[in-house]
Design an enzyme around this catalytic site. Sequence first.
Site, PDB file in Angstrom:
ATOM      1  N   ASP A  18     -38.034  45.359  26.170  1.00  0.00           N
ATOM      2  CA  ASP A  18     -37.485  46.543  25.510  1.00  0.00           C
ATOM      3  C   ASP A  18     -37.982  46.657  24.069  1.00  0.00           C
ATOM      4  O   ASP A  18     -38.459  45.688  23.477  1.00  0.00           O
ATOM      5  CB  ASP A  18     -35.952  46.444  25.544  1.00  0.00           C
ATOM      6  N   ASP A  49     -33.186  56.252  29.613  1.00  0.00           N
ATOM      7  CA  ASP A  49     -31.817  55.720  29.610  1.00  0.00           C
ATOM      8  C   ASP A  49     -30.864  56.706  30.272  1.00  0.00           C
ATOM      9  O   ASP A  49     -29.721  56.359  30.562  1.00  0.00           O
ATOM     10  CB  ASP A  49     -31.346  55.466  28.171  1.00  0.00           C
TER      11      ASP A  49
HETATM   12  C1  GLA Z   1     -32.059  50.044  25.691  1.00  0.00           C
HETATM   13  C2  GLA Z   1     -32.488  50.156  27.135  1.00  0.00           C
HETATM   14  C3  GLA Z   1     -31.290  50.065  28.038  1.00  0.00           C
HETATM   15  C4  GLA Z   1     -30.578  48.762  27.789  1.00  0.00           C
HETATM   16  C5  GLA Z   1     -30.208  48.639  26.330  1.00  0.00           C
HETATM   17  C6  GLA Z   1     -29.653  47.275  26.015  1.00  0.00           C
HETATM   18  O1  GLA Z   1     -31.344  51.153  25.288  1.00  0.00           O
HETATM   19  O2  GLA Z   1     -33.203  51.330  27.349  1.00  0.00           O
HETATM   20  O3  GLA Z   1     -31.674  50.177  29.379  1.00  0.00           O
HETATM   21  O4  GLA Z   1     -31.400  47.700  28.182  1.00  0.00           O
HETATM   22  O5  GLA Z   1     -31.319  48.857  25.483  1.00  0.00           O
HETATM   23  O6  GLA Z   1     -29.321  47.145  24.694  1.00  0.00           O
END
Ligand code: GLA
Length: 726
Positions: free
Chosen positions: A479, A549
Site C-alpha cells: 500500500d 477503496d
Molecule cells: C488503504 C487501502 C485499504 C486498506 C487501508 C488500511 O486505504 O486502500 O484497502 O488497506 O489502507 O489502512
Amino acid sequence: MPIKYDSKEMVFNIQTKNTSYVIGALNGKYLLHLYYGKIINAYGRIDDNMPTGEGCVWSGADIDGFNYSTNTLPMEYPTYGSADYRTPAFHAEYEGGSAVTRFEYAGHEIFSGKRKLDNLPATYTEADGEADTLEITLCDKLTGLEIVLSYTAFTEHDAIAKNVRVKNNGRGRINIRSILSSTTYLFDKRFELVHLTGAWASERHIQRMPLINGMISVDSKRVSSSHNSSPFLALARPETTETQGEVYGLSLVYSGNFIAQAETDYQDIVRINMGINPFGFNWLLESGEEFQAPEVILTYSQNGFGGMSGIYHKLYRTCLCRGKYRDKERPVLINNWEATYYNFNEESIVNIAKKAKSLGVELMVLDDGWFGRRDSDTCSLGDWTADKRKLPNGLEGLAKKITDMGMKFGLWLEPEMVSEDSELYRKHADWCIHINGRPRTTGRNQLVLDLSRQDVCDYIVEAVSNILSSAPISYVKWDMNRNITEIGSAKLPAERQQELPHRYMLGLYNVLERITSAFPDVLFEGCSGGGGRFDAGMLYYFPQYWTSDNTDAIERLYTQHGTSMVMPASSMGAHVSAVPNHQVHRTTPLETRGNIAMAGQFGYELDLAALNDEETETVKGQIKKYKYIRETVHRGDMYRLKSPFEGNTAAWEYVYKEQVVLIYCTVQASLLGGLTCVKLVQLDETAQYRDIETGKVYDGNYLMNVGLYFSRNKDYESKLIVLERS
Ligand code: GLA
C-alpha cells in the site's frame, strides 16, 4: 522484418500487423513524423506532403533554404530554440547558459527483439520474432549531446513501444529540464480526447472532449500517477464508438509525475506529447552519463475503444506483467479490513479464516493494524514487528494456523511510509522527505520515506525481506497512502534536489525489483489508498492492483469500466463487501456485489462469520461460480457492451476458448420498466452456446444479432450468465 528502411528517401516504416508508423529524415537531417495509422507498404518522398508553413514571416526560420519552418514541421523529437514554438519534447541547459538544442539524424540500427530498460518498468519479449526494434540516433553537433529514439514494433500485438535515452558525449555538464518519451501528430483536428480522471474512491472515470486550438493537458505533480489522473490518453474521431472508428491510444509505463498533452496549432495540426512531467523535474547529466526516459505504448485501431483496449489488455497481461502469477490463476481471498478495521486479534482472524475456508476461500489476507501499536492510523508505520497484544504468537503463529487449515496467508504492508509516532522515525528523523526549517506536512498522519537514498531503500528491502522470511506468507498487499509534499532530501546536494521526484521512482522500482525477484512465489497486489497509483509501471512488479477503496458495486461499475480502458481484468482487485456499503452507504443485493466483483480478481472484504444461512449459501455458490469462470475473466478477451457512463446499465463480456461470461447490471430502475437488449460480440456465428444454468441453447448468430434481454425494473439488479459452446 516489419521495420522497413527506404535508404534513398531516408524513410522508416515501422509496421505491426495492422499499423504503420512512419518517420523520415528530411534533407538527411531533420527527423519528421510522417504517418501513423492503418498499415501501408511504402511512403514515398518526404517533402511531397510537408506543410510549407507560414511563409516564414513570423518564425523567421527557413531551414537549409527550404520553405519550411520547424514551427510547422512535425518534428519527431522537437527541441526548444529553433523556431519551433510548440511544447518541446526536450529542453536542456548547457554550460554557458544556452538552452537551445538542435538535433540532426546521425544513424540508426534495426534489430530483432527489444532491449531491457535500465531500472525502469517496460514491456518485454520472450521469443524471437515477437518484436523488432529501430533505434535512431540524433546528435546536437555543438554540444555533443546524443539522443537515441527507440521504437519496438510488437507485430502481433499491434502496438509500438517508444522510449528515449540521452547520452552526454560533450565535455560539459547538462541540466535537463524536460525529456519527454513520445511526440506524435494528428494532421487534422477532428478528434476528441479521452482521458481518465477521478479522486479517492472514484478512480478512472472516462472523460471525452473535443480538441481545441490550444492545449489540453492532463498531468500529475504528486510524485505518483495518482487517483486524480492516469498516464493515458486516447484520441478518437467524434463518431468513434466502442466497436467502430479510429482511435489512437498512448499509455505511459511510469508511476510518477507525468504529462499527457494535445496541442493543436493554428494549422490544425495536433502535437501529442507524453512523458515525465517537466514541472518539478530537473536532471544534471555529467559528461559521459546517460539518462533513460520511460516508455510509452502507442496503439492505433479502427475498431473503436474496444479495439484499443483489447490491444492493451493482451500486451500488458503477457508482455508487461511478469512472474509466476502472470499466467497462474489467482486465489479467491478474504481481507479483514472492512470486517474488523484495526480491531482484531489472532482469534477473530482465525475465525474469519475458518468460515472463509468452509466457503471455498483460498487466501486469508491480514490487512493494516498487525504491527507496532497500530490501533489507528496515527502511529507505527516503519515498526514492522507483530503487535503481541493482538497476535500473541506473532505472525508466524497466526500464519501457521491459517496454512494448517489449508489456506494461504497474506499480509498488508506500507513500506514506503513512516509514522511520526514510530521507533523508526525517532531513530531516523532525516529518512523522510522534508525540507529543513519547514513544517513536515503529514497526510493520514504519516510521512514519506526518502527513496532517493540508497540506505533507505536498503532498509526497506531488508525490513520487507525479514517479514516475508519470518512466516509462510504467499501474498503481499503493498500500500501507499499519501502523496509527497515539501520535496527535499537530506542526502542530495542542493543542485540535485529537484531530481528527487524521479529519483524516488527509480528508488521504488529498484526496491520492488529486488523484493519481487527475491520472493518469486509471493503474489503481490499493489494498492494506493485504493487505485491511486494503478498504472502500467506498477503492473511490471504487481500483476494485480486494488482497484478502489470504494467497494460499492454500483460505484465499481464506473471505476472498473474506466480502468478497463487500459488495464486487463486480470489486474483489477475486486471484493464483495457488507451493506450498507461503508463508503457510500448504499444497499445492493449480495448477488450484484458478487457479480460485479467477479469481473476482476475476486475476494471478500466483510465479516463472513456474520452472514446468515441464506447469505452463506449464496457466497458458497458465488465462490464456486467464480472458480469455474476465473480463467475466462483472467485470460479471456474482454468487451464492454454497455457503458454506465452513457446509460443506465453496464454489461461486460469475456470470451476464452469455449466459454463466454456475460455480466449485466441495471444502475437505476426506470419508471416504465422496460428491457435492455445486450448483443454479444466476437462469438462463432455458426456455433451453438448453452447457458450452463438454465440449459437453454442459443445460436451464436442469435446472441450476436438478436441478443439477450434484461429487465430494468429493479435498482441494482444484475445477472452473470455463463455460456458454453457446444
Ligand atoms: C488503504 C487501502 C485499504 C486498506 C487501508 C488500511 O486505504 O486502500 O484497502 O488497506 O489502507 O489502512
